[in-house]
Scaffold this motif. Structure first.
Motif, PDB file in Angstrom:
ATOM      1  N   GLU A 141       3.163  17.239  -2.104  1.00 57.21           N
ATOM      2  CA  GLU A 141       2.432  18.471  -1.767  1.00 57.21           C
ATOM      3  C   GLU A 141       3.279  19.734  -1.300  1.00 57.21           C
ATOM      4  O   GLU A 141       4.041  19.107  -0.379  1.00 57.21           O
ATOM      5  CB  GLU A 141       1.066  18.059  -0.520  1.00 57.21           C
ATOM      6  CG  GLU A 141       0.161  18.034  -1.535  1.00 57.21           C
ATOM      7  CD  GLU A 141      -1.189  17.758  -0.385  1.00 57.21           C
ATOM      8  OE1 GLU A 141      -2.072  17.528  -0.744  1.00 57.21           O
ATOM      9  OE2 GLU A 141      -1.103  17.346   0.714  1.00 57.21           O
ATOM     10  N   PRO A 142       2.837  20.340  -2.844  1.00 58.80           N
ATOM     11  CA  PRO A 142       4.599  21.803  -1.572  1.00 58.80           C
ATOM     12  C   PRO A 142       4.834  22.240  -0.226  1.00 58.80           C
ATOM     13  O   PRO A 142       5.622  21.994   0.280  1.00 58.80           O
ATOM     14  CB  PRO A 142       5.034  22.476  -2.626  1.00 58.80           C
ATOM     15  CG  PRO A 142       4.102  21.898  -3.734  1.00 58.80           C
ATOM     16  CD  PRO A 142       3.448  21.185  -3.584  1.00 58.80           C
ATOM     17  N   HIS A 143       3.201  22.023   0.031  1.00 59.52           N
ATOM     18  CA  HIS A 143       2.892  22.948   1.249  1.00 59.52           C
ATOM     19  C   HIS A 143       2.975  22.357   2.535  1.00 59.52           C
ATOM     20  O   HIS A 143       3.918  22.093   3.890  1.00 59.52           O
ATOM     21  CB  HIS A 143       1.622  23.645   0.950  1.00 59.52           C
ATOM     22  CG  HIS A 143       0.317  23.108   1.106  1.00 59.52           C
ATOM     23  ND1 HIS A 143      -0.069  22.480   0.023  1.00 59.52           N
ATOM     24  CD2 HIS A 143      -0.511  22.517   1.400  1.00 59.52           C
ATOM     25  CE1 HIS A 143      -0.906  21.654   0.081  1.00 59.52           C
ATOM     26  NE2 HIS A 143      -1.513  21.382   1.293  1.00 59.52           N
ATOM     27  N   SER A 144       3.091  21.040   2.114  1.00 61.22           N
ATOM     28  CA  SER A 144       2.785  19.682   3.443  1.00 61.22           C
ATOM     29  C   SER A 144       4.486  19.082   3.109  1.00 61.22           C
ATOM     30  O   SER A 144       4.175  18.469   4.402  1.00 61.22           O
ATOM     31  CB  SER A 144       1.344  19.438   3.442  1.00 61.22           C
ATOM     32  OG  SER A 144       1.739  18.356   2.035  1.00 61.22           O
ATOM     33  N   LYS A 145       4.559  18.890   2.111  1.00 58.30           N
ATOM     34  CA  LYS A 145       5.527  17.969   1.842  1.00 58.30           C
ATOM     35  C   LYS A 145       5.378  16.831   2.347  1.00 58.30           C
ATOM     36  O   LYS A 145       6.047  15.779   1.953  1.00 58.30           O
ATOM     37  CB  LYS A 145       6.703  18.276   3.298  1.00 58.30           C
ATOM     38  CG  LYS A 145       7.817  19.971   3.564  1.00 58.30           C
ATOM     39  CD  LYS A 145       8.384  19.887   1.873  1.00 58.30           C
ATOM     40  CE  LYS A 145       8.313  21.315   2.569  1.00 58.30           C
ATOM     41  NZ  LYS A 145       8.991  22.223   1.487  1.00 58.30           N
TER      42      LYS A 145
END
Length: 477
Positions: free
Chosen positions: A175-179
């Motif tokens: 998930e790019p936003h949460s890593k």
């Protein structure tokens, strides 16, 4: 070895086949409401196939989110529903290994002729569409399937050692936003250790979730030398009786491994008159075509096979090997071997005796004690092969094309030639990971095999001082 900490999973897995039985493998990994992957789309066979099979074959789930179909290998119980998937509107990429990309059109063409149509124009049109969607991938290289603001999905194919081109699949989610990250591994069908022709699979470094086959989760195979000796003895017994050895074998994988082993036995037998006079007959046009492709793909063979080639030997194209192509020649061969006592080994499809040319050999020879039926692969419940295997020693009978045939021929089973990993191999697949999975979902196996393997995995985890959740999922779960 380390166990990843428990986290909320990034994905959901729904089993569209292959969870409650041994065939029909099809698993949907859902990353979010917009993105999913389909791993295999196989045909149901034997007891797994419902009486009204059309409903079972139809693609009755939403495929609008499916970004790609990933094919682990080209056996029909893993790709046989591909025509239905395309008919349902799937137009995305079909990802597979480079050898599988060469073999898949042959399998689908045969499936279309048997189950759909023999119209050459329609088959050609369908195969053209499949070829357009096929995306052959190198082993051990990451391939990005989806890169969006909400999810990044990559896959990597690794050698599975089951048949030529077979793969297990590593899926990396982020998930790019949460890593947040997750690694999901689908085993497909794993090969047995020390199998002929192909290198054994090596475990991935890690998995958070592992979807693992369990076909032979409750048993161990014979060793390589032991099974070669059993194969030699079974053949010699039939030859002493002036009979034929009938080997029901899958056209792809098992047939080529058997040819490789038989070439080795003949080579070691030297000037032995019995073995030098033996004919090895492959009576399956499809198997013959696959064998030719196997020869073309020699770079994918293992080190042992490469050494044979360098020594000037031809393990899939030796002097005693004959192929039967036309139906007329097939019928003549059946009659000749049933009556003559000519020493021969016949390898014919199908592997579970559910149809194909092997059925004609069985009809002609099953009632004659001179002959031997030799099973070298899994026989699914509800198939004629399972009945012959189970009741042959009792002098029982089997149904072939709706008729009852008494079993007087000898019946031998060598499980070591199964292309599937046994219990030890399956446990080692987990054990040899640096980071063990927190969850293992057992699929592609009878209930008994799955329960035994579940207990063994839990015992393995307990001994290591950790916990693995072992799940026996059902279809659509």
């Amino acid at each position: 070895m380390a166990i990843p900490p428990k986290t909320t999973s990034l994905s959901t897995i729904i089993h569209r086949g292959g969870a409650s039985g041994v065939t029909g493998s099809c698993h949907q990994l859902i990353a979010n409401s917009e993105s999913s992957l389909l791993i295999d789309c196989g045909l149901f066979q034997g007891d797994d196939a419902q009486q009204d099979s059309f409903d079972q074959l139809s693609i009755d789930f939403d495929i609008s989110t499916v970004k790609a179909l990933i094919v682990t290998h080209v056996h029909i119980d893993h790709i046989g529903r591909l025509p239905y998937l395309l008919a349902a509107g799937f137009s995305g990429p079909i990802l597979c290994s480079k050898p599988s990309a060469k073999l898949l059109p042959l399998v689908i063409e045969d499936a279309l002729k048997i189950g759909f149509t023999r119209d050459a124009r329609l088959i050609s049109q369908f195969l053209e569409r499949v070829e357009q969607q096929l995306v052959p991938l190198d082993y051990a290289k990451w391939h990005t399937v989806e890169a969006s603001p909400s999810i990044n999905m990559k896959i990597k194919l690794q050698r599975a050692g089951h048949i030529l081109g077979s793969s297990y699949v590593e899926v990396a989610l982020r998930e790019p936003h949460s890593k947040r990250r997750e690694r999901v591994v689908f085993s497909g069908d794993l090969g047995a250790a020390n199998a002929p022709l192909l290198p054994a699979p090596k475990s991935p470094s890690r998995a958070d979730v592992l979807v693992l086959e369990s076909t032979y989760g409750d048993r161990l195979h014979e060793g390589r030398s032991e099974r070669a000796a059993l194969l030699k003895r079974a053949i010699e017994k039939a030859l002493d009786n002036k009979g034929t050895v009938i080997i029901p074998a899958f056209s792809i994988g098992r047939t080529q491994e058997l040819l490789y082993e038989l070439e080795g036995i003949i080579h070691r037998a030297g000037s032995d008159a019995l073995w030098q006079s033996l004919e090895i007959i492959v009576d399956s046009p499809l198997a013959s075509r696959f064998t030719r492709v196997y020869r073309e793909l020699k770079p994918f063979w293992d080190d042992e096979a490469q050494k044979r080639l360098k020594a000037g030997r031809h393990p899939l194209n030796f002097d005693a090997l004959y192929t039967v192509d036309s139906h007329e020649t097939h019928e003549q061969t059946v009659r000749y071997l049933a009556e003559s006592g000519r020493p021969a080994v016949v390898i014919a499809a199908s592997g579970m005796c559910t149809g194909g040319r092997v059925v004609n050999y069985l009809k002609a020879m099953l009632g004659d004690p001179r002959h031997q039926v030799l099973f070298v692969g899994y026989q699914g419940a509800g198939t004629p092969g399972r009945d012959i295997q189970r009741f042959g020693a009792q002098g029982g009978w089997a149904m072939l094309d709706g008729e009852r045939y008494d079993i007087r021929a000898g019946v031998t089973t060598i499980s070591g030639y199964s292309a599937h990993a046994d219990q030890r191999d399956l446990l080692n697949f987990i054990k040899r990971m640096r980071h063990w999975p927190r969850e293992v979902k057992l699929v592609h196996g009878d209930t008994g095999a799955k329960r035994v393997l579940k207990a063994e995995i839990e015992a393995l985890a307990h001994k290591a001082g950790c916990s693995i959740s072992v799940v026996l999922p059902s279809e659509h779960e």
